[in-house]
Design a protein around this motif. Structure first.
Motif, short mmCIF file in Angstrom:
data_model
loop_
_atom_site.label_atom_id
_atom_site.label_comp_id
_atom_site.label_asym_id
_atom_site.label_seq_id
_atom_site.Cartn_x
_atom_site.Cartn_y
_atom_site.Cartn_z
N GLU A 1 17.45 3.61 -58.58
CA GLU A 1 16.37 2.65 -58.80
C GLU A 1 16.10 2.51 -60.29
N PRO A 2 15.93 1.29 -60.78
CA PRO A 2 15.66 1.11 -62.22
C PRO A 2 14.31 1.70 -62.58
N PRO A 3 14.11 2.00 -63.86
CA PRO A 3 12.81 2.54 -64.27
C PRO A 3 11.73 1.48 -64.21
N LYS A 4 10.49 1.92 -64.13
CA LYS A 4 9.37 1.00 -64.29
C LYS A 4 9.19 0.75 -65.79
N VAL A 5 8.70 -0.42 -66.14
CA VAL A 5 8.47 -0.75 -67.54
C VAL A 5 7.00 -1.04 -67.77
N VAL A 6 6.43 -0.38 -68.76
CA VAL A 6 5.07 -0.67 -69.21
C VAL A 6 5.16 -1.23 -70.62
N VAL A 7 4.70 -2.45 -70.79
CA VAL A 7 4.70 -3.07 -72.12
C VAL A 7 3.52 -2.51 -72.91
N ILE A 8 3.78 -2.15 -74.15
CA ILE A 8 2.70 -1.69 -75.02
C ILE A 8 2.62 -2.66 -76.19
N THR A 9 1.44 -3.19 -76.43
CA THR A 9 1.29 -4.24 -77.42
C THR A 9 -0.02 -4.08 -78.19
N THR A 10 -0.12 -4.77 -79.29
CA THR A 10 -1.31 -4.68 -80.13
C THR A 10 -2.42 -5.59 -79.64
N PHE A 11 -2.06 -6.76 -79.12
CA PHE A 11 -3.05 -7.76 -78.73
C PHE A 11 -2.98 -8.04 -77.23
N GLY B 1 3.27 -3.73 -65.93
CA GLY B 1 1.95 -3.85 -66.51
C GLY B 1 2.01 -3.70 -68.02
N PHE B 2 0.84 -3.57 -68.62
CA PHE B 2 0.81 -3.42 -70.06
C PHE B 2 -0.39 -2.59 -70.48
N VAL B 3 -0.25 -2.00 -71.65
CA VAL B 3 -1.35 -1.24 -72.25
C VAL B 3 -1.45 -1.65 -73.71
N LEU B 4 -2.60 -1.40 -74.28
CA LEU B 4 -2.83 -1.73 -75.68
C LEU B 4 -2.61 -0.50 -76.55
N VAL C 1 9.91 5.90 -66.35
CA VAL C 1 9.14 4.84 -66.98
C VAL C 1 9.64 4.62 -68.40
N VAL C 2 9.70 3.34 -68.81
CA VAL C 2 9.97 3.00 -70.21
C VAL C 2 8.71 2.37 -70.78
N LEU C 3 8.21 2.94 -71.86
CA LEU C 3 7.08 2.37 -72.58
C LEU C 3 7.66 1.46 -73.65
N MET C 4 7.55 0.15 -73.43
CA MET C 4 8.33 -0.84 -74.18
C MET C 4 7.47 -1.66 -75.12
N ASP C 5 7.75 -1.55 -76.43
CA ASP C 5 7.11 -2.44 -77.40
C ASP C 5 7.69 -3.84 -77.23
N VAL C 6 6.96 -4.86 -77.65
CA VAL C 6 7.42 -6.24 -77.47
C VAL C 6 8.27 -6.69 -78.64
N ARG C 7 7.74 -6.59 -79.84
CA ARG C 7 8.44 -7.11 -81.01
C ARG C 7 9.35 -6.04 -81.60
N MET C 8 10.65 -6.18 -81.31
CA MET C 8 11.64 -5.23 -81.83
C MET C 8 12.87 -6.00 -82.27
N PRO C 9 13.63 -5.46 -83.25
CA PRO C 9 14.84 -6.14 -83.73
C PRO C 9 15.98 -6.07 -82.71
N ARG C 10 16.98 -6.90 -82.97
CA ARG C 10 18.20 -7.02 -82.16
C ARG C 10 17.92 -7.58 -80.76
N LEU C 11 17.01 -6.96 -80.02
CA LEU C 11 16.64 -7.43 -78.69
C LEU C 11 15.17 -7.11 -78.48
N ASN C 12 14.35 -8.12 -78.22
CA ASN C 12 12.93 -7.85 -78.08
C ASN C 12 12.63 -7.19 -76.74
N GLY C 13 11.42 -6.72 -76.59
CA GLY C 13 11.06 -5.97 -75.40
C GLY C 13 11.11 -6.79 -74.12
N ILE C 14 10.89 -8.09 -74.22
CA ILE C 14 10.95 -8.95 -73.03
C ILE C 14 12.36 -9.02 -72.49
#
Length: 235
Positions: A93-103, A119-122, A64-77
Motif C-alpha cells: 500500500e502506498p504511504p499516506k501524504v500530509v502536505v505541510i505548508t506555510t499558508f 490532508g495538510f498541516v501548517l 506517512v510522507v510529510l510533504m512540503d509543496v514548493r520544492m525544486p525539480r519536482l514540487n510536492g503536488i
C-alpha cells in the motif's frame, strides 16, 4: 482526534514510519529532531526535493510522507501524484501524504488534495499538533480544517461538484459525509450516531466508492463543492 488503537506497522513497536520532504535544510532538520522526539513516530528518512521524496518513499516504505509543496525539480503536488499513482500498481500500500505548508489558503494545497494527499498541516503549528496529524493519517483518517478547506474550494474548485448529485447517497451516508466534513474520526462518528465502528467504516467506504473519491479528504471537498456541506455547519 486520534482513533483508539491508532498505530502503524512500519516500525518496531507499531510506531509510525515517517519520511520528511522539505527543500529547506534547517526546516527539515528541525522537523526531524522535533518529530523524532514525539511518541509513536520514527523518522526513517528525509528528502530535499520531490524527486528524492518519490525515490526514497519507494525504497524506505514509510507509513506517512510529510510533504512540503514548493520544492525544486519536482514540487510536492506532482510528487504526491506520482507516489500515489505508482503505489496503486505495487503490492504494498502506498504511504499516506500530509502536505505541510506555510499558508492555509495556499492554492497549491487544494491541488495536493486532488492529487490524493490525506490532508495538510501548517508549518506554524506546534510540533505536537503536527505529530498528531501524522499519527491520525497513519491510522487511516484525514486531517481537515473545514474553514480553510471551504475557502480553497471556493477559490479553486476541483471540478467535482456534479459528483454528489450522481452518487445517490443514502440519507445515512449523507449524514456520515457531513460529519466527516467537520473533521470527525470514525470512532467519533460512531459515537455521534450511536452505531458501531464497523458500521461507520462501511458507510465511509460506500461514500468514497459512490463519489469516486480518492480518500476522505477528496470526498469532503466534493461535499463542499456540491453544497451538501455549507459554511457554518456544525454537525
Amino acid at each position: 482526534m486520534i482513533p483508539s488503537g491508532a498505530s502503524a506497522p512500519g516500525t518496531p513497536g507499531g510506531a509510525v514510519a515517517l519520511l520528511i520532504a522539505d527543500d529547506d535544510e534547517v526546516t527539515r532538520s528541525g522537523l526531524r529532531t522535533l518529530l523524532a522526539a514525539q511518541p509513536g513516530i520514527t523518522v526513517v528518512g528525509e528528502a530535499a526535493d520531490g524527486v528524492e521524496a518519490v525515490e526514497r518513499a519507494r525504497r524506505l516504505r514509510p507509513d506517512v510522507v510529510l510533504m512540503d509543496v514548493r520544492m525544486p525539480r519536482l514540487n510536492g503536488i506532482e510528487a504526491t501524484r506520482q507516489l500515489l499513482a505508482a503505489g496503486s500498481a505495487e503490492p504494498a500500500e502506498p504511504p499516506k501524504v500530509v502536505v505541510i505548508t506555510t499558508f492555509e489558503n495556499d492554492g497549491y494545497v487544494t491541488a495536493a488534495l486532488g492529487a490524493g494527499a490525506s490532508g495538510f498541516v501548517l508549518k506554524r503549528l506546534p510540533v505536537r499538533q503536527i505529530a498528531e496529524a501524522v499519527r491520525v493519517v497513519a491510522a487511516g483518517e484525514a486531517i481537515l480544517f473545514p474553514a480553510a478547506l471551504r475557502r480553497m474550494v471556493a477559490a479553486r474548485p476541483l471540478d467535482s461538484a456534479e459528483a454528489l448529485p450522481r452518487a445517490a447517497l443514502t440519507g445515512r451516508e449523507e449524514e456520515v459525509l457531513r460529519l466527516m466534513a467537520t473533521g470527525l474520526s470514525n470512532p467519533e462518528i460512531a459515537q455521534s450516531l450511536v452505531v458501531s465502528l464497523e458500521t461507520v467504516k462501511t458507510h465511509v467506504g460506500n461514500v468514497l466508492t459512490k463519489l469516486g473519491a480518492q480518500n476522505r479528504t477528496h470526498a469532503v471537498v466534493i461535499a463542499y463543492e456540491s453544497g451538501l456541506v455549507v459554511p457554518g455547519f456544525a454537525g
